[in-house]
Write a protein that holds these residues in place. Structure first.
Motif, PDB file in Angstrom:
ATOM      1  N   GLU A 332       0.812  -1.195   0.048  1.00  0.00           N
ATOM      2  CA  GLU A 332      -0.019  -0.095   0.018  1.00  0.00           C
ATOM      3  C   GLU A 332       0.959   1.212  -0.129  1.00  0.00           C
ATOM      4  O   GLU A 332       0.335   2.322  -0.386  1.00  0.00           O
ATOM      5  CB  GLU A 332      -0.970   0.045   1.274  1.00  0.00           C
ATOM      6  N   ASN A 335       1.531   1.631  -3.477  1.00  0.00           N
ATOM      7  CA  ASN A 335       0.209   1.459  -4.272  1.00  0.00           C
ATOM      8  C   ASN A 335       0.595   0.487  -5.360  1.00  0.00           C
ATOM      9  O   ASN A 335       0.465   0.837  -6.593  1.00  0.00           O
ATOM     10  CB  ASN A 335      -0.274   2.731  -4.684  1.00  0.00           C
ATOM     11  N   GLN A 336       1.271  -0.642  -5.000  1.00  0.00           N
ATOM     12  CA  GLN A 336       1.570  -1.787  -6.078  1.00  0.00           C
ATOM     13  C   GLN A 336       1.358  -3.257  -5.396  1.00  0.00           C
ATOM     14  O   GLN A 336       1.326  -3.463  -4.224  1.00  0.00           O
ATOM     15  CB  GLN A 336       2.907  -1.561  -6.588  1.00  0.00           C
ATOM     16  N   LYS A 379      -1.936  -1.967 -13.444  1.00  0.00           N
ATOM     17  CA  LYS A 379      -1.364  -1.333 -14.872  1.00  0.00           C
ATOM     18  C   LYS A 379      -0.287  -2.369 -15.642  1.00  0.00           C
ATOM     19  O   LYS A 379       0.898  -2.444 -15.127  1.00  0.00           O
ATOM     20  CB  LYS A 379      -0.743  -0.111 -14.631  1.00  0.00           C
ATOM     21  N   LYS A 400      -0.829  -0.424  -9.135  1.00  0.00           N
ATOM     22  CA  LYS A 400      -2.463  -0.620  -9.113  1.00  0.00           C
ATOM     23  C   LYS A 400      -2.960   0.679  -9.828  1.00  0.00           C
ATOM     24  O   LYS A 400      -2.401   1.498  -9.674  1.00  0.00           O
ATOM     25  CB  LYS A 400      -2.864  -0.773  -7.469  1.00  0.00           C
ATOM     26  N   VAL A 401      -4.081   0.204 -10.420  1.00  0.00           N
ATOM     27  CA  VAL A 401      -4.917   1.413 -10.978  1.00  0.00           C
ATOM     28  C   VAL A 401      -5.552   2.341 -10.012  1.00  0.00           C
ATOM     29  O   VAL A 401      -5.754   1.774  -8.711  1.00  0.00           O
ATOM     30  CB  VAL A 401      -6.046   0.759 -11.906  1.00  0.00           C
ATOM     31  N   GLU A 402      -5.520   3.651 -10.003  1.00  0.00           N
ATOM     32  CA  GLU A 402      -6.164   4.659  -9.105  1.00  0.00           C
ATOM     33  C   GLU A 402      -7.628   4.252  -8.915  1.00  0.00           C
ATOM     34  O   GLU A 402      -8.214   4.013  -9.872  1.00  0.00           O
ATOM     35  CB  GLU A 402      -6.005   6.131  -9.399  1.00  0.00           C
ATOM     36  N   GLU A 403      -8.190   4.257  -7.778  1.00  0.00           N
ATOM     37  CA  GLU A 403      -9.615   3.963  -7.559  1.00  0.00           C
ATOM     38  C   GLU A 403     -10.554   4.898  -8.319  1.00  0.00           C
ATOM     39  O   GLU A 403     -10.311   6.138  -8.305  1.00  0.00           O
ATOM     40  CB  GLU A 403      -9.933   3.823  -6.055  1.00  0.00           C
ATOM     41  N   ILE A 405     -13.462   7.506  -8.193  1.00  0.00           N
ATOM     42  CA  ILE A 405     -14.053   8.311  -7.179  1.00  0.00           C
ATOM     43  C   ILE A 405     -15.571   8.585  -7.694  1.00  0.00           C
ATOM     44  O   ILE A 405     -16.074   9.034  -8.856  1.00  0.00           O
ATOM     45  CB  ILE A 405     -13.486   9.624  -6.898  1.00  0.00           C
ATOM     46  N   ARG A 409     -14.437  15.439  -4.150  1.00  0.00           N
ATOM     47  CA  ARG A 409     -13.449  15.808  -2.966  1.00  0.00           C
ATOM     48  C   ARG A 409     -13.609  16.900  -2.130  1.00  0.00           C
ATOM     49  O   ARG A 409     -13.656  17.779  -2.693  1.00  0.00           O
ATOM     50  CB  ARG A 409     -12.145  15.573  -3.618  1.00  0.00           C
ATOM     51  N   GLN A 431     -11.328  11.567   0.454  1.00  0.00           N
ATOM     52  CA  GLN A 431     -12.269  11.023  -0.688  1.00  0.00           C
ATOM     53  C   GLN A 431     -13.592  10.230  -0.002  1.00  0.00           C
ATOM     54  O   GLN A 431     -13.381   9.683   0.900  1.00  0.00           O
ATOM     55  CB  GLN A 431     -11.321   9.705  -1.270  1.00  0.00           C
TER      56      GLN A 431
END
Length: 486
Positions: A332, A335-336, A379, A400-403, A405, A409, A431
């Motif tokens: 985390e 982010n991968q 990705k 990882k791909v961004e979540e 939304i 925000r 978020q």
């Protein structure tokens, strides 16, 4: 090449001495054959000696035991040959060894030499010290050892037993009598061999006739004749019996297998004379059994269906055909997703193929698939792989791909005062969760509202004139004890 008794008498395709065969057995000499000094071609089912005297002129030791060689030939140019091993072959006569000038040891154990007088050809090999003839028909002749000792006076050992001086003198004294005995025994042996050859040809003729008869009686591919070609179609009651066809075929196959084992047992239990023909017959039978076994294994061999990696609905499956240990980590912080695959340490990297997809990763290890479904979308274009040079492990990094939304925000700003009096502004974004029903009703705590509204006013700053309370205010109460405001 055809046999005078028909094509069925061709025993097998003759195995020749080829350059490739010699190179495979010359690894100790870096597969260089022209300078080879030692060569081992035992148990190769060679039936004829050829090419060795042209390709390997420097040979000193030549092992040819346990083959099917029927004649000594094409070795006369091996001028440096010192040891020749031709044990367990089909040789019937000693010949063509005059050119081996430095030959010191000759092993002809367990052959079919019945012409003992052929040892006279070895008188030209003046350096010959050891000779082995045990296991040959000539070794059973009366006066065999005396004849060889008297004929080859350069010999020092015969059949592993040293020849002393007294034995040689006695053999020379009785040489004339022994020669006559050997000559008579050779004639009897030649007559016996002629009968054995005729018997062998007769057996081959019977086998050929039986095989032709089997082919005529069983023209079908399954070993049964086609007897129902012109039969009427089966009735409804008969059609029910078609369900039992696989069972019938299986029973026929088992019966066939049982008959084959019975024939094999009968062959090995059948008494036979020790002749070159019996050795060839044994080889023929073993080749036949091997071919039948190969056909049986091919029938039993089932083609495995291709491994299902993705279902028809598009769902990827977890597969680990190489049976490798692995570790999947969700990093985390960066982010991968990291996959650590314990690939074989000494396996070449060219045998590994990696395919990263948004929802799964696939690694082909020597053609075997390893596939793992990922817990989040990644990705593929930004993914990378590394392999450890010490452990051989394969590590794949997949960002990882961004979540996605679903709401807006909200930005929260708070002020932090440092020791030097400067203000630092920090921005924090919050978020909205995807599962929020009504993002508008969700309220974030306002950090700026924590501070009280009433602030203490510094005396250094100029204060505004205070307005006295109005007496007309209904809440105003005049207390005389309270001194007036200055």
């Amino acid at each position: 090449m055809t046999s005078p008794l028909g094509p069925c008498f061709l025993i097998s395709k003759m195995k020749h001495v080829t350059e490739d065969l010699i190179r495979r057995n010359a690894e100790h000499n870096d597969c260089v054959i022209f300078s080879l000094e030692e060569l081992s071609l035992h148990q190769q089912e060679i039936e004829r000696l050829e090419h060795i005297d042209k390709w390997c002129r420097d040979l000193k030791i030549l092992y040819l035991q346990n083959n099917l060689i029927g004649k000594i030939e094409n070795v006369s140019k091996l001028k440096k040959l010192e040891y020749l091993n031709l044990a367990l072959n089909n040789i019937e006569k000693i010949e063509n060894l005059e050119g081996c000038e430095v030959l010191t040891k000759l092993d002809l154990t367990v052959n079919f030499i019945g012409e003992l007088s052929s040892v006279k050809t070895l008188t030209h090999n003046i350096h010959l010290k050891e000779l082995f003839l045990m296991g040959n028909p000539c070794a059973d002749f009366d006066g065999y050892r005396q004849f060889v000792v008297a004929t080859l006076q350069q010999l020092q050992w015969l059949d592993g037993k040293e020849i002393d001086r007294s034995e040689r003198i006695q053999a020379l004294q009785n040489y004339a009598v022994v020669v006559e005995q050997i000559r008579e025994q050779e004639k009897a042996y030649h007559l016996r061999r002629a009968k054995e050859k005729e018997e062998a040809l007769r057996k081959l003729a019977e086998e050929c006739e039986n095989e032709d008869k089997k082919r005529r009686d069983n023209p079908g591919f399954d070993g049964h004749p086609y007897k129902d070609i012109h039969m009427t179609p089966p009735s409804s009651s008969e059609s029910k019996d078609h369900i039992q066809v696989p069972e019938i075929q299986e029973e026929t196959h088992n019966t066939k297998k049982l008959n084959g084992s019975d024939d094999d047992l009968e062959f090995w239990n059948k008494p036979s004379s020790f002749t070159p023909e019996s050795r060839l017959e044994t080889l023929r039978h073993m080749e036949k059994q091997r071919k039948e076994q190969e056909k049986l294994s091919e029938k039993k061999k089932e083609v495995k269906p291709p491994r299902t990696l993705v279902t028809e609905s598009g769902k990827a499956l977890n597969v680990n055909d190489p049976k490798l240990d692995f570790f999947l980590k969700d990093d985390e912080k960066h982010n991968q997703i990291i996959l650590d695959l314990a690939v074989y340490r000494y396996m070449d990297t060219s045998l590994i193929d990696i395919d990263v997809q948004p929802m799964y990763v696939r690694v082909m290890v020597k053609g075997k698939p390893f596939q793992l479904v990922l817990p989040a979308e990644v990705k593929p274009d930004s993914s990378s792989a590394k392999r450890s040079q010490t452990t051989g492990h394969l590590v794949i990094y997949m960002p990882k791909v961004e979540e996605v939304i679903t709401g807006s925000r909200q930005t929260t700003k708070f002020v932090k005062t440092t020791s030097d009096g400067r203000e630092q502004t920090h921005t924090r974004r919050k978020q909205v969760e995807k599962l929020e029903i009504d993002p508008g009703k969700y309220s974030f705590p306002d950090v700026t509202s924590i501070v009280q509204e009433k602030k203490h006013t510094s005396r250094r700053l100029g204060s505004e004139p205070q307005i006295p309370p109005n007496e007309e205010d209904p809440d105003f109460e005049d207390n005389p004890e309270v001194p007036p405001l200055i």
